[in-house]
Design an enzyme around this catalytic site. Sequence first.
Site, PDB file in Angstrom:
ATOM      1  N   LYS A 157       6.981  -9.794   1.796  1.00 45.43           N
ATOM      2  CA  LYS A 157       5.976  -8.665   1.209  1.00 45.43           C
ATOM      3  C   LYS A 157       5.800  -8.847  -0.213  1.00 45.43           C
ATOM      4  O   LYS A 157       6.468  -9.126  -1.056  1.00 45.43           O
ATOM      5  CB  LYS A 157       6.715  -7.374   1.411  1.00 45.43           C
ATOM      6  CG  LYS A 157       5.704  -6.067   1.518  1.00 45.43           C
ATOM      7  CD  LYS A 157       6.575  -4.880   1.938  1.00 45.43           C
ATOM      8  CE  LYS A 157       5.580  -3.588   2.102  1.00 45.43           C
ATOM      9  NZ  LYS A 157       6.541  -2.545   2.415  1.00 45.43           N
TER      10      LYS A 157
HETATM   11  O1  G3P Z   1       6.356   0.916   2.572  1.00 41.88           O
HETATM   12  C1  G3P Z   1       5.467   1.451   1.671  1.00 41.88           C
HETATM   13  C2  G3P Z   1       5.006   2.648   2.122  1.00 41.88           C
HETATM   14  O2  G3P Z   1       4.858   3.157   3.460  1.00 41.88           O
HETATM   15  C3  G3P Z   1       5.685   3.748   1.137  1.00 41.88           C
HETATM   16  O3  G3P Z   1       5.392   5.285   1.447  1.00 41.88           O
HETATM   17  O4  G3P Z   1       5.500   7.623   1.248  1.00 41.88           O
HETATM   18  O5  G3P Z   1       6.444   6.173  -0.640  1.00 41.88           O
HETATM   19  O6  G3P Z   1       4.043   6.239  -0.522  1.00 41.88           O
HETATM   20  P1  G3P Z   1       5.240   6.233   0.493  1.00 41.88           P
END
Ligand code: G3P
Length: 215
Positions: free
Chosen positions: A83
């Site tokens: 990633k």
């Molecule tokens: O993996 C990345 C992403 O899904 C992060 O989510 O909720 O931290 O914006 P969030």
Amino acid sequence: MKFFLDTAHIPHLREAAEAGLIDGVTTNPSLLAKESGDPIQTVREIAKIVEGPISAEVVSLDAEGMVREGLELRKIADNIVVKIPMTLEGLKAIRTLSLQNVPTNCTLIFSPMQALMAAKAGASMVSPFVGRLDDIQSPGMELIEQIVDIFTNYAIETEVLVASIRGPMHALEAARMGADIATMPFAVLQSLAKHPLTDAGIESFLRDWEKTKTK
Ligand code: G3P
């Protein structure tokens, strides 16, 4: 649409994998930092549980460092997807890794052109963050619609992985728009299987069944 779990929490991954609910996993440095112990060891544990793609993120900011880290991460297991954040250096690293047939997931995508550039660099997946766009009053799902349209126009094979999902409606809309993958927290995945009328139906069937015993 494939369902991925967006977590590094081993008990949740184990439960979802045993139930056959997930097609893959996404992690990021923040998710790994929430778990105790060495993050690389956590990724190793995840790889023992999950057969599908597991995204593990690099933390270097320069292309050379990203490639070096990515190749190290790939030694953990064959299903590791490297990633890489959407930067100019990240695009260089994606290009280098894709020429070596290393699968990559370009993360922190917030515009359709970022997604197109990542695909052109050779990313296997792009991760647009819908929840974080919603947070700043910019409709996250509109981004998914635009990326899916563009990728369809040019028959681009890079998978659209909807990330930063915060609730079941994000997942539903992602499926309606034709996204390839939705990655979500465990609670959201569980909520997709639930419906109050299902619970009410079970309750009334059982109530009626009990009555047959007193006849
Ligand atoms: O993996 C990345 C992403 O899904 C992060 O989510 O909720 O931290 O914006 P969030």
